[in-house]
Structure formats: structure tokens, C-alpha cells
Design a protein around this motif. Structure first.
Motif, short mmCIF file in Angstrom:
data_model
loop_
_atom_site.label_atom_id
_atom_site.label_comp_id
_atom_site.label_asym_id
_atom_site.label_seq_id
_atom_site.Cartn_x
_atom_site.Cartn_y
_atom_site.Cartn_z
N TYR A 15 0.86 -1.18 0.00
CA TYR A 15 0.00 0.00 0.00
C TYR A 15 0.90 1.24 0.00
CZ TYR A 15 -4.10 -2.86 0.92
OH TYR A 15 -5.12 -3.78 0.80
N ALA A 20 1.07 5.61 0.41
CA ALA A 20 0.45 6.84 0.90
C ALA A 20 1.35 8.02 0.59
CB ALA A 20 0.19 6.76 2.40
N GLN A 53 -4.84 0.91 8.68
CA GLN A 53 -6.05 1.70 8.93
C GLN A 53 -6.21 2.07 10.40
OE1 GLN A 53 -9.11 -0.78 7.19
NE2 GLN A 53 -9.04 0.29 5.23
N THR A 105 -3.11 4.56 11.28
CA THR A 105 -3.02 5.82 10.52
C THR A 105 -4.40 6.15 9.96
OG1 THR A 105 -2.36 4.58 8.53
CG2 THR A 105 -0.59 5.46 9.92
N PRO A 106 -5.39 6.42 10.82
CA PRO A 106 -6.76 6.63 10.36
C PRO A 106 -6.94 7.87 9.49
CG PRO A 106 -6.54 7.22 12.67
CD PRO A 106 -5.26 6.55 12.28
N ASN A 107 -6.05 8.83 9.57
CA ASN A 107 -6.20 10.07 8.81
C ASN A 107 -5.38 10.10 7.52
OD1 ASN A 107 -7.90 11.16 10.84
ND2 ASN A 107 -6.08 11.69 12.06
N ILE A 108 -4.79 8.98 7.18
CA ILE A 108 -3.96 8.90 5.96
C ILE A 108 -4.67 8.02 4.93
CG2 ILE A 108 -1.76 8.12 5.00
CD1 ILE A 108 -0.45 8.84 7.64
N HIS A 109 -4.71 8.50 3.71
CA HIS A 109 -5.34 7.72 2.63
C HIS A 109 -4.30 6.77 2.02
CE1 HIS A 109 -7.71 6.60 -0.83
NE2 HIS A 109 -6.74 7.02 -1.63
N TRP A 110 -4.63 5.50 2.00
CA TRP A 110 -3.74 4.48 1.45
C TRP A 110 -4.31 3.92 0.15
CZ3 TRP A 110 0.98 3.51 3.53
CH2 TRP A 110 1.21 4.01 4.82
N GLN A 111 -3.42 3.63 -0.78
CA GLN A 111 -3.82 3.08 -2.07
C GLN A 111 -3.07 1.77 -2.31
OE1 GLN A 111 -2.66 5.57 -5.34
NE2 GLN A 111 -3.44 4.17 -6.91
#
Length: 310
Positions: free
Chosen positions: A231, A233, A276, A279-285
Motif C-alpha cells: 500500500y 500513501a 487503517q 493511521t486513520p487520517n492517511i489515505h492508502w492506495q
């Protein structure tokens, strides 16, 4: 694949230095005309393996053929048909480019020596610098001189030991263009490198760690066989999250790629849950693992080198 189609066919190569096993049971079957990359951490046995293949170093165990000759009994024949470019510049700084090439041509007893040197200078675009002292050349031009010197006798096999270390990106790109040009003419190439972009230019990759062959195949094969999930970020806070994520059992490794952070693991659901929750405030791809992701994972899996150094 028949022996006639293989430039290198060696099995069970072992080399010891005192009580240290530098290479332990390496098998390689390299087809003619291909470019293969040797990867692995420093001290993994890449250079030792290369030297055994071309007859510069005797084996303690193992057997095989290189260019149709027995690596144990016919090493001189192999050396005459091989070009070996060492990691360190190994030509004469107080001679000009032309004088260096002329000296090498004498060593190989090449006929029509002046014509061969002229052609080599032109082929590697060195003719306008031929009277310049080698010691005054930049890293990229020294590299080009070295490549000219080790190919002027028209070898069948080219062995390159970290040939682009310390040269700029343009020089590396030019060097690899020349390597693929030589390969297209039938030359077989085996190159050790630490650069992932160079490894991706190879037909296949061989990965060594602690003297053992860990994996081999195409880049895509090695990435697929690693069974790694990754993943990515980007943005503020990702660097601060790296250490926290590295401490999670589901995270095999976390590494920076420019401004992005890659986090990888072998259990996708556990990995996703870990990133998740921490790091709830970071968008992961989700992304396909890169060769570098896999390379780092392989190094981690190999663990500490436990070979004896007595």
C-alpha cells in the motif's frame, strides 16, 4: 534447453575462504544472447560467483560449462572468450585512451591492432578523446573506456561487476543502451548491480544472499512469486507514521519512495487492518509491489549472515 543453447550452465558452485563459505551451492543456466542481472546485498557472493564462472577463481565444489568449456579443466579457453569489467577502474591512468586500448590489444595478440583500436574508438564514440589521459576522465568516460577494452577482442560472454557505480544517470542510460546493442548482436551479458532500474532492464534476475541463490526469473515472475501486498500513501504525516507501522507484526517493511511511503506485508487483510487502525487520517492506495519492495523483503527474509568469518 540444450547445452549448445546455454552460455553458462553451472551447478552446485561452492567457494570457501578459510572457514567462510562465500558461495554455497549456486546453479545458473544462462541462455546465449540474454542479459541477466545479479542482485544481492554486499558480501552475498555475486563477485565470487562471476569469477568462478569465467575461470578466474577455482571452485571448491560444483561443476559446469561456460561457452561450451569445462569451468574446471578449460578455464584458459573461457577467459580468452570472456570480457570482464571489474567494479574498480582497472586500466592505466597515466596512459591515454588510445594507449590503453593498444596495450590491451597487444595482450590479446589481436591482428591488425591499429585497425582494431580505431574501430573500437569509433564504436564507443571515444575517438575525439583518444589522446586524453585516462586519469583525467570522468566516471562515465572511464566506464566507456573500460567497456571498450573488455569488448575489443569480440568476446562471447561479458561479465560486469557493478559497472555503473558512481556515474551519473545519463552515463548509466548510455551504458545500458550500449549493453543492449551488444546483446542484440549475440553477446551474452551477466551484470551485478544494486540499481533497481538497471535490474529491470535485464531479461532475468538472479538474487543471492549469504552465498545462496534465493530466487531467479523475470522481474514480473519475482514480483509475483514474492506474494507481497503493498500500500502507498502520499502527503503530510506519512513520514511520521513509518516507525509506528514498522512495529506492527503484519508489516514486513516500510520504505520511502520519494514523497511516498510504501508499506508491505504477506497477509493483505492483516496489513490493511494495521495501517487503517494506526493511521486513520492517511489515505492508502493498493499498488503492485515494485522490484525494490520485493528486494527489501527478500533481504529481510534472508536475515543475518551466519556464515563463519574465521
Amino acid at each position: 534447453m540444450t547445452k549448445q543453447e546455454l552460455a553458462v550452465d553451472v551447478r552446485g558452485l561452492v567457494k570457501r575462504f578459510g572457514n567462510k563459505i562465500a558461495v554455497n551451492g549456486v546453479d545458473i543456466q544462462l541462455p546465449k544472447g540474454q542479459v541477466w542481472g545479479f542482485l544481492g546485498p554486499n558480501g552475498s557472493g555475486k563477485t565470487t560467483t562471476i569469477r568462478m564462472i569465467c575461470g578466474l577463481l577455482s571452485t571448491d565444489e560444483g561443476s559446469g560449462h561456460c561457452l561450451g568449456f569445462d569451468i574446471i579443466k578449460q578455464a584458459p579457453q573461457i577467459r580468452r572468450l570472456t570480457g570482464y569489467m571489474t567494479q574498480k577502474f582497472s586500466f592505466w591512468n597515466d596512459l591515454t585512451i588510445r594507449e590503453n586500448l593498444d596495450f590491451v590489444a597487444r595482450l590479446y595478440a589481436l591482428p591488425k591492432r591499429r585497425t582494431v583500436v580505431d574501430n573500437t574508438l569509433e564504436k564507443l564514440q571515444l575517438q575525439h578523446r583518444q589522446n586524453q589521459l585516462a586519469g583525467q576522465l570522468s566516471g562515465g568516460w572511464k566506464q566507456r573506456l573500460a567497456l571498450a577494452a573488455v569488448t575489443m577482442h569480440n568476446p562471447k560472454l561479458l561479465l560486469l561487476d557493478e559497472p555503473t557505480a558512481g556515474v551519473d544517470p545519463q552515463a548509466r542510460r548510455d551504458f545500458w543502451d550500449e549493453i543492449h546493442h551488444l546483446s542484440a548482436s549475440g553477446l551474452t551479458v551477466l551484470v551485478s548491480t544494486h540499481y533497481m532500474d538497471e535490474a529491470e532492464r535485464c531479461d532475468k534476475i538472479v538474487y543471492l544472499a549469504h552465498g545462496q541463490l534465493i530466487t531467479q526469473g523475470t522481474v514480473q515472475d519475482i514480483i509475483s512469486n514474492a506474494k507481497l501486498f503493498t500500500y502507498k500513501a502520499i502527503g503530510e504525516g506519512v513520514r511520521l507514521a513509518a516507525e509506528t507501522l514498522r512495529a506492527q507484526p503484519a508489516v514486513a517493511h516500510a520504505a520511502y519512495f520519494g514523497s511516498a511511503l510504501h508499506v508491505s506485508g504477506y497477509d493483505q487483510s492483516a496489513l490493511l487492518s494495521a495501517i487503517q487502525s494506526h493511521t486513520p487520517n492517511i489515505h492508502w492506495q493498493a499498488v503492485e509491489p515494485s522490484l525494490e519492495d520485493v528486494f527489501i523483503a527478500l533481504m529481510d527474509n534472508a536475515g543475518q549472515d551466519k556464515r563463519s568469518y574465521q
